[in-house]
Design an enzyme around this catalytic site. Structure first.
Site, mmCIF file in Angstrom:
data_model
loop_
_atom_site.group_PDB
_atom_site.id
_atom_site.type_symbol
_atom_site.label_atom_id
_atom_site.label_comp_id
_atom_site.label_asym_id
_atom_site.label_seq_id
_atom_site.Cartn_x
_atom_site.Cartn_y
_atom_site.Cartn_z
ATOM 1 N N HIS A 8 56.484 -33.773 -9.616
ATOM 2 C CA HIS A 8 56.130 -34.706 -8.544
ATOM 3 C C HIS A 8 56.221 -36.145 -9.040
ATOM 4 O O HIS A 8 56.329 -36.393 -10.249
ATOM 5 C CB HIS A 8 54.703 -34.432 -8.039
ATOM 6 C CG HIS A 8 53.649 -34.692 -9.067
ATOM 7 N ND1 HIS A 8 53.414 -33.843 -10.131
ATOM 8 C CD2 HIS A 8 52.790 -35.731 -9.223
ATOM 9 C CE1 HIS A 8 52.445 -34.346 -10.890
ATOM 10 N NE2 HIS A 8 52.049 -35.486 -10.360
ATOM 11 N N ASP A 36 53.842 -39.576 -8.489
ATOM 12 C CA ASP A 36 52.542 -39.940 -7.916
ATOM 13 C C ASP A 36 52.700 -40.847 -6.697
ATOM 14 O O ASP A 36 53.454 -41.820 -6.728
ATOM 15 C CB ASP A 36 51.695 -40.703 -8.952
ATOM 16 C CG ASP A 36 51.413 -39.848 -10.187
ATOM 17 O OD1 ASP A 36 51.382 -38.615 -10.071
ATOM 18 O OD2 ASP A 36 51.212 -40.448 -11.262
ATOM 19 N N HIS A 76 57.097 -36.122 -12.961
ATOM 20 C CA HIS A 76 56.441 -35.488 -14.109
ATOM 21 C C HIS A 76 55.792 -34.178 -13.689
ATOM 22 O O HIS A 76 55.607 -33.900 -12.498
ATOM 23 C CB HIS A 76 55.431 -36.437 -14.759
ATOM 24 C CG HIS A 76 54.400 -36.970 -13.828
ATOM 25 N ND1 HIS A 76 54.654 -37.980 -12.937
ATOM 26 C CD2 HIS A 76 53.100 -36.629 -13.639
ATOM 27 C CE1 HIS A 76 53.573 -38.250 -12.248
ATOM 28 N NE2 HIS A 76 52.602 -37.434 -12.636
ATOM 29 N N ARG A 113 43.831 -41.614 -15.990
ATOM 30 C CA ARG A 113 45.035 -42.183 -15.374
ATOM 31 C C ARG A 113 44.689 -43.419 -14.549
ATOM 32 O O ARG A 113 43.764 -43.376 -13.737
ATOM 33 C CB ARG A 113 45.699 -41.133 -14.475
ATOM 34 C CG ARG A 113 47.111 -41.508 -14.090
ATOM 35 C CD ARG A 113 47.730 -40.430 -13.225
ATOM 36 N NE ARG A 113 47.527 -40.722 -11.822
ATOM 37 C CZ ARG A 113 47.874 -39.908 -10.830
ATOM 38 N NH1 ARG A 113 48.428 -38.739 -11.098
ATOM 39 N NH2 ARG A 113 47.669 -40.239 -9.584
HETATM 40 C C1 SIN Z 1 49.503 -36.223 -13.411
HETATM 41 O O1 SIN Z 1 50.135 -35.576 -12.599
HETATM 42 O O2 SIN Z 1 49.351 -37.430 -13.313
HETATM 43 C C2 SIN Z 1 48.903 -35.507 -14.600
HETATM 44 C C3 SIN Z 1 49.817 -35.437 -15.754
HETATM 45 C C4 SIN Z 1 49.182 -34.719 -16.905
HETATM 46 O O3 SIN Z 1 48.023 -34.345 -16.823
HETATM 47 O O4 SIN Z 1 49.846 -34.531 -17.915
#
Ligand code: SIN
Length: 277
Positions: free
Chosen positions: A95, A97, A250, A265
């Site tokens: 996906h 973000d 990612h 994050r």
């Molecule tokens: C996310 O999707 O922002 C999480 C990525 C992760 O936990 O590695």
């Protein structure tokens, strides 16, 4: 500061600097590297929660995630948390973000806070390099199309996460929604053409049936997920990843059953995305 490609088609590693208290000249160099690669990895960082927020605010404005819990005392920091007893992880499928927002997020800065003994890597894909590798004919076709993005199938009342053991953790079902964007954007900073669809949030192509949409989207997903445009980052204490959401996808690996993982994050505000025609 040293900037080295991570794999030939995805990301770069930046060494020789600390993100906390970065000098103005280094920030400028970092902005250029971010524009060149769209995905930067850092090791051995000493980044407190305050430093994380400071670095993000020097880069741009912070945008809050509508669904994640925040770190205690830090409303700007979203927690990507998986408890020992939980089976599901956040972001376990490819996906980008916030692509469902009218102004999709510029990027996200992810800091490792507590890692499993092994596993829990994050995979990334570069959708600008993937677009460049398509034939001119398909590129031209895609440049005339728009796609629909949504979060309802994930965070809505009947969405994916509500059926998992993350249902109590991911709140905000009343805040679901979506947006349409060009399938190929002109990147607001680098000016590059980027394929702007992703498996997590794109729900169709404007004016096309579901069947037609997914015949094309699935082809594009398979193309972008090839080794040539992807990489896999192994987290260590002190690791930070900073990615451009307009250019990369990612996926968080969920291969550490029975162990705790916590990441912090911060997501940066973006701008409306324009097409190329
Ligand atoms: C996310 O999707 O922002 C999480 C990525 C992760 O936990 O590695």
């Amino acid at each position: 500061m040293d900037i080295t490609p991570f794999t030939p088609g995805c990301g770069a590693v930046v060494s020789g600097i600390q993100l906390a208290g970065l000098k103005c000249d280094d920030l400028k160099k970092l902005r250029n590297a971010f524009s060149d690669y769209g995905l930067l990895f850092f090791r051995d960082q000493k980044l407190s929660k305050e430093d994380h927020v400071d670095f993000a605010e020097r880069w741009g404005s912070i945008v809050l995630n509508k669904f994640f819990q925040s770190a205690e005392g830090y409303p700007n920091i979203a927690e990507v948390r998986k408890e020992q007893h939980q089976e599901t992880n956040i972001g376990g499928g490819w996906h980008a973000d916030h692509s469902y927002d009218k102004e999709p997020a510029l990027g996200s800065i992810l800091v490792a806070r507590s890692l499993p003994d092994r596993g829990g890597d994050t995979c990334f894909a570069d959708a600008a390099n993937a677009f460049d590798a398509l034939s001119p004919g398909l590129q031209q076709t895609l440049e005339g199309l728009r796609a629909l993005h949504s979060n309802e199938h994930l965070y809505g009342e009947d969405g994916y996460y509500q059926k998992t053991d993350l249902s109590q953790q991911l709140g905000g079902m009343d805040r679901v929604g979506g947006a349409t964007h060009p399938m190929v954007i002109r990147h607001p900073d680098s000016g590059r053409k980027v394929l702007f669809v992703n498996p997590g949030h794109t729900i169709g192509i404007e004016g096309w049936s579901n069947k037609e949409s997914f015949a094309l989207l699935n082809f594009l997903y398979g193309h972008t997920e090839q080794d040539a445009f992807t990489c896999r980052f192994n987290w260590l204490p002190g690791s930070v990843a900073f990615w451009d959401n307009r250019r990369t996808w990612h996926l968080a690996k969920n291969d550490y059953r029975g162990q705790f993982r916590l990441m912090h994050r911060i997501t940066l505000k973006g701008v409306p995305l324009l097409g190329t025609t």
